[in-house]
Design an enzyme around this catalytic site. Sequence first.
Site, mmCIF file in Angstrom:
data_model
loop_
_atom_site.group_PDB
_atom_site.id
_atom_site.type_symbol
_atom_site.label_atom_id
_atom_site.label_comp_id
_atom_site.label_asym_id
_atom_site.label_seq_id
_atom_site.Cartn_x
_atom_site.Cartn_y
_atom_site.Cartn_z
ATOM 1 N N VAL A 1 4.017 -2.348 5.146
ATOM 2 C CA VAL A 1 4.501 -2.141 3.776
ATOM 3 C C VAL A 1 3.861 -3.138 2.809
ATOM 4 C CG1 VAL A 1 6.700 -1.161 4.506
ATOM 5 C CG2 VAL A 1 6.501 -3.640 4.150
ATOM 6 N N GLU A 2 2.906 -3.913 3.302
ATOM 7 C CA GLU A 2 2.224 -4.852 2.413
ATOM 8 C C GLU A 2 0.745 -4.453 2.331
ATOM 9 O OE1 GLU A 2 3.559 -8.954 2.898
ATOM 10 O OE2 GLU A 2 5.397 -8.245 3.810
ATOM 11 N N MET A 3 -0.139 -5.111 3.075
ATOM 12 C CA MET A 3 -1.551 -4.768 2.967
ATOM 13 C C MET A 3 -1.976 -3.667 3.950
ATOM 14 S SD MET A 3 -2.860 -8.665 2.174
ATOM 15 C CE MET A 3 -4.587 -8.321 1.880
ATOM 16 N N ALA B 1 1.145 -6.229 7.758
ATOM 17 C CA ALA B 1 2.463 -5.637 7.512
ATOM 18 C C ALA B 1 2.223 -4.255 6.892
ATOM 19 C CB ALA B 1 3.279 -6.523 6.576
ATOM 20 N N VAL C 1 0.831 -1.205 0.000
ATOM 21 C CA VAL C 1 0.000 0.000 0.000
ATOM 22 C C VAL C 1 0.867 1.257 0.000
ATOM 23 C CG1 VAL C 1 -1.933 -1.135 1.149
ATOM 24 C CG2 VAL C 1 -0.160 -0.019 2.528
#
Lengths: 343, 343
Positions: free
Chosen positions: B127-129, B125, B85
Amino acid sequence: MQGIGQSGLLIVAALTAPAGLAEEWLALPDIPPVPADNPQTNAKIELGKQLFFDPRFSSTGTVSCNSCHNLMAGGEDSRTTSMGVHGLAGPRNAPTVWNSAFHSVQFWDGRAGSLEEQAKGPVIAQVEMGMRSLDEAIARVRQIPGYVEQFRNVFGGENAVTVDNAAKAVAAFERTLVTPGSAYDRFAKGDESALNAQQQRGLKRFNELGCTGCHRPPAFSGPWLAGGFFVTFPFHDSPHVTQYKLRDDSGREAVTKDPADRHKYRVPTLRNVALGAPYFHNGAVPTLSEAVQVMAASQLGIKLNEADTADIVAFLGALTGPFPAMSLPRLPATPGVSIVPAN
Amino acid sequence: MQGIGQSGLLIVAALTAPAGLAEEWLALPDIPPVPADNPQTNAKIELGKQLFFDPRFSSTGTVSCNSCHNLMAGGEDSRTTSMGVHGLAGPRNAPTVWNSAFHSVQFWDGRAGSLEEQAKGPVIAQVEMGMRSLDEAIARVRQIPGYVEQFRNVFGGENAVTVDNAAKAVAAFERTLVTPGSAYDRFAKGDESALNAQQQRGLKRFNELGCTGCHRPPAFSGPWLAGGFFVTFPFHDSPHVTQYKLRDDSGREAVTKDPADRHKYRVPTLRNVALGAPYFHNGAVPTLSEAVQVMAASQLGIKLNEADTADIVAFLGALTGPFPAMSLPRLPATPGVSIVPAN
């Protein structure tokens, strides 16, 4: 085929307008208009499908057409405005790609006269796919042997991998993204049971209020006009204008530079509109119910009561799907190497 | 089934190690290990598939499991490190989800002991979802009637929509993401023509050099050990270490806080490795050819010549696919409203 619905409306699937209706209550054709210079073929459609789903033609390798026009859902992204590479968001809400082939012009401001032309835009929009140029994008396609082979098969010649051919393939695929057979369509073809009583009341109010003046069956978009069919939005003043910042965007004026086009937009299809929240060019209106009230106020100058609103929302729900079964594409590989640049 | 390959290697599909080979040259089973508390059912797999492809459980509504583990491709994202994201990128390269069910532990550092446990990580996370919590994510699932109904059908009870059940469904789907039937598998089952001469030379060198010491058939990952099978990478010094910053990441030490685990990693599967560029935990090595040379230098302490490298790369290509045909899922709708927060 003709029949009298429970509401007393005469329903026809023929081209003649039934008595008492301002519009022809047509069912959606199975096939949209196809331009003479881009005939549909299975191989071209299959190629276009792969390109549509392939994120490698965005600068970061993370954004494909399907990212903002999600075919697993309503053909858009459920967001206020779309988010492209690097988390950047543009000013406009993603229109659905479902039934976009029934629009005579593309984008909210109608700046593309065809799906072929439209397909090139997001690739080089810096807040969408973020490529520096279409040449850079097509250079990536040329690095993928499975694409090169398909372009040659579909378009012929040694130099078949071109931007125009890629756009043609994507557009051909998009012309398969149609949803005839909705509850409304079955009703329009004479099956009175396809719409419940509330949906039939909604259809009647939708028509009486004049919504069909712009949202015309069968696609419930503007009529097919070569130059596009544009309407000023919002037309009337209402508290919604400030609340939802509806006039912050100059609309088609930004394209034509003509002040007469200020706040003008292409009339979007209402097919699958129930899956298209949030609403309008800026995605500022969160619910379909509120969107219907905004339209009544801003375009018809009326305040719609709750019962009518609910009936119209119910009717609009009858314009959803069905969605064609589709296989997950396989994207051709570049074994042993990635064509997406390193971080 | 046994047969002598052109290379003179004895090829068997049985569990006994053939004479002269350090490893058992097994074909991949059609079904990976399935935990007793999460049996496979069609309805659960179908639910997990929808969750896997659904971007609405990321903070921005733009990132699904499939964004970084693209099933239309090699089960990863072709990027150095993944982008979640807001365009944020983490420190690690996305491992392929294909055949991940044959790994005894998940993530590069093996910090998850099962696919069920792994599935919960990326959701929160940042830096992920990017969801603030799993509770926030499951609250979104509960807003989608089509999911609620499926969770009840699959897991039973009124409170079926739980984080654990969502993870079970995703894991069940992931256990279907296996690729038996590759050229190597056909060879292992006795079809000598399935590998060409170069691939057979590559297989032989792969074995002679000791690559199979860690990358064991049939999955060419580490052996199935409840606690995971970890190896120090890089083990030997070489110019690659600096060039590709291979020791910038502390590896499993960050999980266990044990200095003995510094730079240790789970041994990843080599199935579909040709589709996994760029390579290693930090994605710093751009090509499979270079990755093979890095492994030879860093793990075996040798400089591999070009011919051997090419042969091994050819052999590794025989571990690609075939990929099961899969339908595009339909994601259940929330008519008239979006569950993705406004910009």
